[in-house]
Design an enzyme around this catalytic site. Sequence first.
Site, PDB file in Angstrom:
ATOM      1  N   HIS A   1       0.849  -1.202   0.000  1.00  0.00           N
ATOM      2  CA  HIS A   1       0.000   0.000   0.000  1.00  0.00           C
ATOM      3  C   HIS A   1       0.883   1.250   0.000  1.00  0.00           C
ATOM      4  O   HIS A   1       0.576   2.235  -0.665  1.00  0.00           O
ATOM      5  CB  HIS A   1      -0.877   0.041   1.259  1.00  0.00           C
TER       6      HIS A   1
ATOM      7  N   VAL B   1       4.631  -5.798  -4.407  1.00  0.00           N
ATOM      8  CA  VAL B   1       5.790  -5.671  -3.511  1.00  0.00           C
ATOM      9  C   VAL B   1       5.919  -6.980  -2.750  1.00  0.00           C
ATOM     10  O   VAL B   1       4.923  -7.531  -2.263  1.00  0.00           O
ATOM     11  CB  VAL B   1       5.604  -4.482  -2.534  1.00  0.00           C
TER      12      VAL B   1
ATOM     13  N   SER C   1      -2.328  -7.928   3.537  1.00  0.00           N
ATOM     14  CA  SER C   1      -2.773  -7.700   4.918  1.00  0.00           C
ATOM     15  C   SER C   1      -3.054  -9.025   5.606  1.00  0.00           C
ATOM     16  O   SER C   1      -2.844  -9.176   6.808  1.00  0.00           O
ATOM     17  CB  SER C   1      -4.035  -6.836   4.922  1.00  0.00           C
TER      18      SER C   1
ATOM     19  N   ASP D   1      -3.342  -8.271  -7.075  1.00  0.00           N
ATOM     20  CA  ASP D   1      -4.737  -8.598  -7.381  1.00  0.00           C
ATOM     21  C   ASP D   1      -4.986  -8.242  -8.841  1.00  0.00           C
ATOM     22  O   ASP D   1      -5.755  -7.338  -9.156  1.00  0.00           O
ATOM     23  CB  ASP D   1      -5.670  -7.796  -6.468  1.00  0.00           C
TER      24      ASP D   1
HETATM   25  O1  PAF Z   1      -7.880  -4.511  -2.915  1.00  0.00           O
HETATM   26  C1  PAF Z   1      -8.569  -4.160  -1.942  1.00  0.00           C
HETATM   27  O2  PAF Z   1      -8.067  -3.883  -0.850  1.00  0.00           O
HETATM   28  C2  PAF Z   1     -10.078  -4.072  -2.103  1.00  0.00           C
HETATM   29  O3  PAF Z   1     -10.559  -5.066  -2.951  1.00  0.00           O
HETATM   30  C3  PAF Z   1     -10.570  -2.687  -2.554  1.00  0.00           C
HETATM   31  C4  PAF Z   1     -10.046  -2.342  -3.944  1.00  0.00           C
HETATM   32  C5  PAF Z   1     -10.112  -1.627  -1.553  1.00  0.00           C
HETATM   33  C6  PAF Z   1     -12.103  -2.672  -2.614  1.00  0.00           C
HETATM   34  O4  PAF Z   1     -12.677  -2.930  -1.359  1.00  0.00           O
END
Ligand code: PAF
Length: 269
Positions: free
Chosen positions: A35, A174, A184, A148
């Site tokens: 993130h 990463v 997470s 993802d």
């Molecule tokens: O990738 C994520 O953390 C979630 O799927 C998102 C894009 C924040 C949608 O809830």
Amino acid sequence: MKICKSISELIKLRRSGGLGDIGFVPTMGALHSGHGSLIQRSVEENDSTVLSIYVNPTQFDNADDLANYPDKNQADHTLAESLGVDIVLMPTYEQLYPDLYRYFVDEKEFSHVLCGAHREGHFTGVLTVVMKLLNIVRPARAYFGDKDQQQLKLIEGMVAAFFLDSQVIGCATVREQDGLALSSRNLNLTAEQRRQAPNFYKALMTSLDDDEVAAILSQEGFKVDYIQTINSRRYGAAFLGPVRLIDNVELNAGLNVGLNNDVQRKVAQ
Ligand code: PAF
């Protein structure tokens, strides 16, 4: 850094015009360096950065996974502030779903393969919440991780299909030094599972075919959802205990195994 717990407050700030070009990083919290890399890029490329933290129930097909999703609000705020986030949006379910999820965004093809074939309704939940968040924040650019990749491609497709006025930017996965993709959910691995987890990435990277990779992982104690190579990219999802790991890696040209032309076409779009 401002913490916005109400959508109307965020919209008011945006309409005041003081935010300039907004970069947006949607998350479900429990922030990690993956993130962090999205936030850094947003801070570099935009006048202001909005981070959303919202654990979206409509994308969970498993109540335990939702209940056990890590919650690290204070640490998240500290990291966000240190990286230069201007606004953290933390809406409630009541604010985001005034329709109680009567309306949703559905995709009929690519959302039903790979993770979509194993997580009923998952991508409908993801696309719907991302659509809502993009409409609220109206960012110039929105940042998503390549771990993802199916989610990233579906969001790119939705933004194009509905003429949303935001650019979707995919950012490289990463990894820990041992190759494990940051997630997470890794926080929920036991010490022993954490030691085993990089074998998932290592197995995806081998030149074995998809079935052989799945067999090896099963022998090692992973519960495999799928291993599937599409257009030289190998996608996989597997459980270690209750933790579902997903990843995707680029294979050398020529390693296209078990391909279905129809699925290839959808991914290439
Ligand atoms: O990738 C994520 O953390 C979630 O799927 C998102 C894009 C924040 C949608 O809830």
